[in-house]
Design an enzyme around this catalytic site. Structure first.
Site, PDB file in Angstrom:
ATOM      1  N   TRP A 139     -11.765  -5.686  63.879  1.00 13.87           N
ATOM      2  CA  TRP A 139     -12.024  -4.404  64.542  1.00 13.87           C
ATOM      3  C   TRP A 139     -11.268  -4.394  65.879  1.00 13.87           C
ATOM      4  O   TRP A 139     -11.372  -5.343  66.653  1.00 13.87           O
ATOM      5  CB  TRP A 139     -13.532  -4.263  64.767  1.00 13.87           C
ATOM      6  CG  TRP A 139     -13.957  -3.002  65.449  1.00 13.87           C
ATOM      7  CD1 TRP A 139     -13.552  -1.736  65.150  1.00 13.87           C
ATOM      8  CD2 TRP A 139     -14.883  -2.884  66.542  1.00 13.87           C
ATOM      9  NE1 TRP A 139     -14.178  -0.841  65.986  1.00 13.87           N
ATOM     10  CE2 TRP A 139     -14.991  -1.514  66.850  1.00 13.87           C
ATOM     11  CE3 TRP A 139     -15.629  -3.807  67.288  1.00 13.87           C
ATOM     12  CZ2 TRP A 139     -15.815  -1.036  67.877  1.00 13.87           C
ATOM     13  CZ3 TRP A 139     -16.457  -3.339  68.304  1.00 13.87           C
ATOM     14  CH2 TRP A 139     -16.546  -1.969  68.587  1.00 13.87           C
ATOM     15  N   ASP A 220     -21.082 -10.509  64.108  1.00 15.09           N
ATOM     16  CA  ASP A 220     -21.108  -9.072  64.348  1.00 15.09           C
ATOM     17  C   ASP A 220     -21.657  -8.426  63.080  1.00 15.09           C
ATOM     18  O   ASP A 220     -21.024  -8.463  62.028  1.00 15.09           O
ATOM     19  CB  ASP A 220     -19.688  -8.563  64.648  1.00 15.09           C
ATOM     20  CG  ASP A 220     -19.688  -7.070  64.970  1.00 15.09           C
ATOM     21  OD1 ASP A 220     -20.753  -6.427  64.859  1.00 15.09           O
ATOM     22  OD2 ASP A 220     -18.609  -6.555  65.321  1.00 15.09           O
ATOM     23  N   LYS A 256     -24.406   2.691  61.713  1.00 14.86           N
ATOM     24  CA  LYS A 256     -24.057   3.052  60.346  1.00 14.86           C
ATOM     25  C   LYS A 256     -25.260   3.024  59.413  1.00 14.86           C
ATOM     26  O   LYS A 256     -25.518   3.996  58.706  1.00 14.86           O
ATOM     27  CB  LYS A 256     -22.962   2.115  59.816  1.00 14.86           C
ATOM     28  CG  LYS A 256     -21.561   2.556  60.122  1.00 14.86           C
ATOM     29  CD  LYS A 256     -21.141   2.469  61.575  1.00 14.86           C
ATOM     30  CE  LYS A 256     -20.929   1.055  62.047  1.00 14.86           C
ATOM     31  NZ  LYS A 256     -20.350   0.981  63.411  1.00 14.86           N
TER      32      LYS A 256
HETATM   33  N1  PLA Z   1     -18.418  -4.005  65.117  1.00 19.46           N
HETATM   34  C1  PLA Z   1     -17.673  -3.561  64.107  1.00 19.46           C
HETATM   35  C2  PLA Z   1     -17.103  -4.540  63.151  1.00 19.46           C
HETATM   36  C3  PLA Z   1     -17.447  -2.188  63.963  1.00 19.46           C
HETATM   37  O1  PLA Z   1     -16.691  -1.766  62.948  1.00 19.46           O
HETATM   38  C4  PLA Z   1     -17.994  -1.284  64.886  1.00 19.46           C
HETATM   39  C5  PLA Z   1     -17.757   0.194  64.782  1.00 19.46           C
HETATM   40  C6  PLA Z   1     -18.789  -1.818  65.917  1.00 19.46           C
HETATM   41  C7  PLA Z   1     -18.982  -3.185  65.997  1.00 19.46           C
HETATM   42  C8  PLA Z   1     -19.433  -0.990  66.988  1.00 19.46           C
HETATM   43  O2  PLA Z   1     -20.276  -0.035  66.553  1.00 19.46           O
HETATM   44  P1  PLA Z   1     -21.339   0.659  67.513  1.00 19.46           P
HETATM   45  O3  PLA Z   1     -21.090   0.207  68.911  1.00 19.46           O
HETATM   46  O4  PLA Z   1     -21.130   2.096  67.335  1.00 19.46           O
HETATM   47  O5  PLA Z   1     -22.646   0.170  67.000  1.00 19.46           O
HETATM   48  N2  PLA Z   1     -16.546   0.587  64.219  1.00 19.46           N
HETATM   49  C9  PLA Z   1     -16.245   1.991  63.919  1.00 19.46           C
HETATM   50  C10 PLA Z   1     -16.346   2.886  65.135  1.00 19.46           C
HETATM   51  C11 PLA Z   1     -17.211   2.536  62.884  1.00 19.46           C
HETATM   52  C12 PLA Z   1     -15.599   2.435  66.354  1.00 19.46           C
HETATM   53  O6  PLA Z   1     -14.436   1.999  66.278  1.00 19.46           O
HETATM   54  O7  PLA Z   1     -16.210   2.550  67.424  1.00 19.46           O
HETATM   55  C13 PLA Z   1     -14.832   2.036  63.330  1.00 19.46           C
HETATM   56  O8  PLA Z   1     -14.387   3.114  62.930  1.00 19.46           O
HETATM   57  O9  PLA Z   1     -14.214   0.959  63.218  1.00 19.46           O
END
Ligand code: PLA
Length: 410
Positions: A139, A220, A256
């Site tokens: 991510w 995570d 989610k």
């Molecule tokens: N960790 C991972 C692996 C994630 O994909 C995301 C969110 C988070 C943590 C953090 O989520 P939160 O803080 O909203 O609880 N990833 C998303 C959104 C869904 C983003 O980038 O913020 C994504 O599209 O990858």
């Protein structure tokens, strides 16, 4: 000197680029096309393409609103006690010995991101090894969160573009070469962006290697229940590491799996060797949190706690969660079938093999740009698409776009 005629004191501030993921939504919002489709950010949509508030969330929220005895006082620095207890049970299991032995400290944080950040700040202050290994790829926010907290970020091999699967040997070799004590970021399930997870046997090998080298796991868990549809199954990797009696950190998000995105509900748990250590760790977590945002918001965590503590509501949640997971899985099959039907060049079986919210398509940045320009389909430039943003109506458009992209753009 009249200050309003001079240059801004911020004249030297350069314009920053948009975020690679959230910036996709910014671009999407600017597009006037009626057929535009946002497959960038991982946000669940219904078959009608609409955001979804779970029925059970609406019900819990209504209950809370109707309860006039509820007030809006500050929560403690560590958040809502009931929420913290229930969150630990959700990830570690109802009869987790670590919880029974009071070796777990759980603090409510601002969703997954805030939980990662608080955990990282704590480690930077109180853990002897400041290197954290994150998977390649991962991510996009991970390296930023850890670097800004003061950790030094390195990567371990994770994904093989050739096989579109796990580079298991690369992973083992890189973790084996890591300095003893290093922190290792692991996606609990539904790896983002690849949709590729280790098998239970591979997890067990990773666990053995990490424990033998004294590497510290930082999980995570942003997609519990979203990968398989089962909350317990998606927590297996974490529970494997906790049941050996060793220590670890876990960041949980309800964005989610409960559709609580904008409410920013999450938790950081640190599993310690003893209850005594856990008490001291928690006292230091408070010193991390207090100057950062003082204490977390009450609303979302109260909704989550209301659902987790009531067996009927909990059950209702699991049914709604499973329905979301199943719809995503059915989109994989539909997209795969649509590409097969078009005779799109290439092997697309990874679409049905990968799990969780995303498909890592293998499309390159030029092909993605083509799809956005010609088809108004928005996705991250690494070729990741959010399967949760797709519906039966939009699959043909996406399949046409992919077909055209791989046929005309190399
Ligand atoms: N960790 C991972 C692996 C994630 O994909 C995301 C969110 C988070 C943590 C953090 O989520 P939160 O803080 O909203 O609880 N990833 C998303 C959104 C869904 C983003 O980038 O913020 C994504 O599209 O990858």
């Amino acid at each position: 000197m009249a200050s309003d005629h001079g240059d801004s004191v911020f004249a030297n501030v350069v314009r920053a680029p948009e975020d690679p993921i959230l910036g996709v939504t910014v671009a999407y919002n600017k597009d006037p096309s009626p057929k535009k489709l946002n497959l960038g950010v991982g946000a669940y949509r219904t078959e009608e393409g609409k955001p979804l508030v779970l029925n059970v969330v609406r019900r819990a929220e209504q209950m809370l609103v109707n309860d006039t005895s509820r007030v809006k006082e500050y929560l403690p620095i560590v958040g809502l006690a009931e929420f913290n207890k229930l969150s630990a049970k959700l990830i570690f299991g109802v009869d987790s010995p670590a919880i029974q032995e009071n070796r777990v400290t759980t603090v409510q944080c601002l969703s997954g991101t805030g939980s990662l950040r608080v955990g990282a700040e704590f480690l930077a202050r109180h853990y002897h090894e400041h290197t954290i290994y994150i998977p390649q790829p991962t991510w996009g926010n991970h390296p930023k969160v850890f670097t800004i907290a003061g950790l030094s970020v390195k990567t371990y091999r994770y994904y093989s573009p050739e096989t579109r699967g796990l580079d298991f040997q690369g992973l083992l070799d890189d973790l084996n070469a890591a300095p003893s004590g290093a922190i290792v970021l692991l996606h609990a399930c539904a790896h983002n962006p690849t949709g590729v997870d280790p098998t239970p046997e591979q997890w067990e090998q990773i666990r053995q290697l990490m424990r033998s080298k004294g590497l510290l796991p930082f999980f995570d868990s942003a997609y519990q229940g979203f990968a398989s549809g089962s909350l317990d199954e998606d927590a297996q990797s974490v529970r494997m590491f906790v049941s050996d009696g060793g220590e670890c950190l876990v960041a949980q998000s309800y964005a989610k799996n409960m559709g609580m995105y904008g409410e920013r509900v999450g938790a950081l748990s640190i599993v310690c060797k003893s209850a005594d250590v856990a008490v001291r760790v928690e006292s230091q977590l408070k010193l991390v949190i207090r100057p950062m945002y003082s204490n977390p918001p009450i609303h979302g965590a109260s909704i989550v706690a209301a659902i987790l503590k009531d067996s009927h509501m909990y059950h209702e949640w699991t049914v709604e969660l499973k329905a979301m997971a199943d719809r995503i899985i059915s989109m994989r099959q539909k997209l795969f079938d649509a590409l097969q039907a078009r005779g799109t060049p290439g092997d697309w079986s990874h679409i049905i093999k990968q799990i969780g919210m995303f498909t890592f398509t293998g499309l390159n940045a030029q092909q993605v740009a083509f799809m956005t320009k010609e088809y108004h389909i928005y996705m991250t430039s690494d070729g990741r698409i959010s399967m949760a943003g797709l519906s039966s109506q939009t699959v043909p458009l996406l399949a046409d776009a992919i077909h055209a992209a791989v046929s005309t753009v190399v």
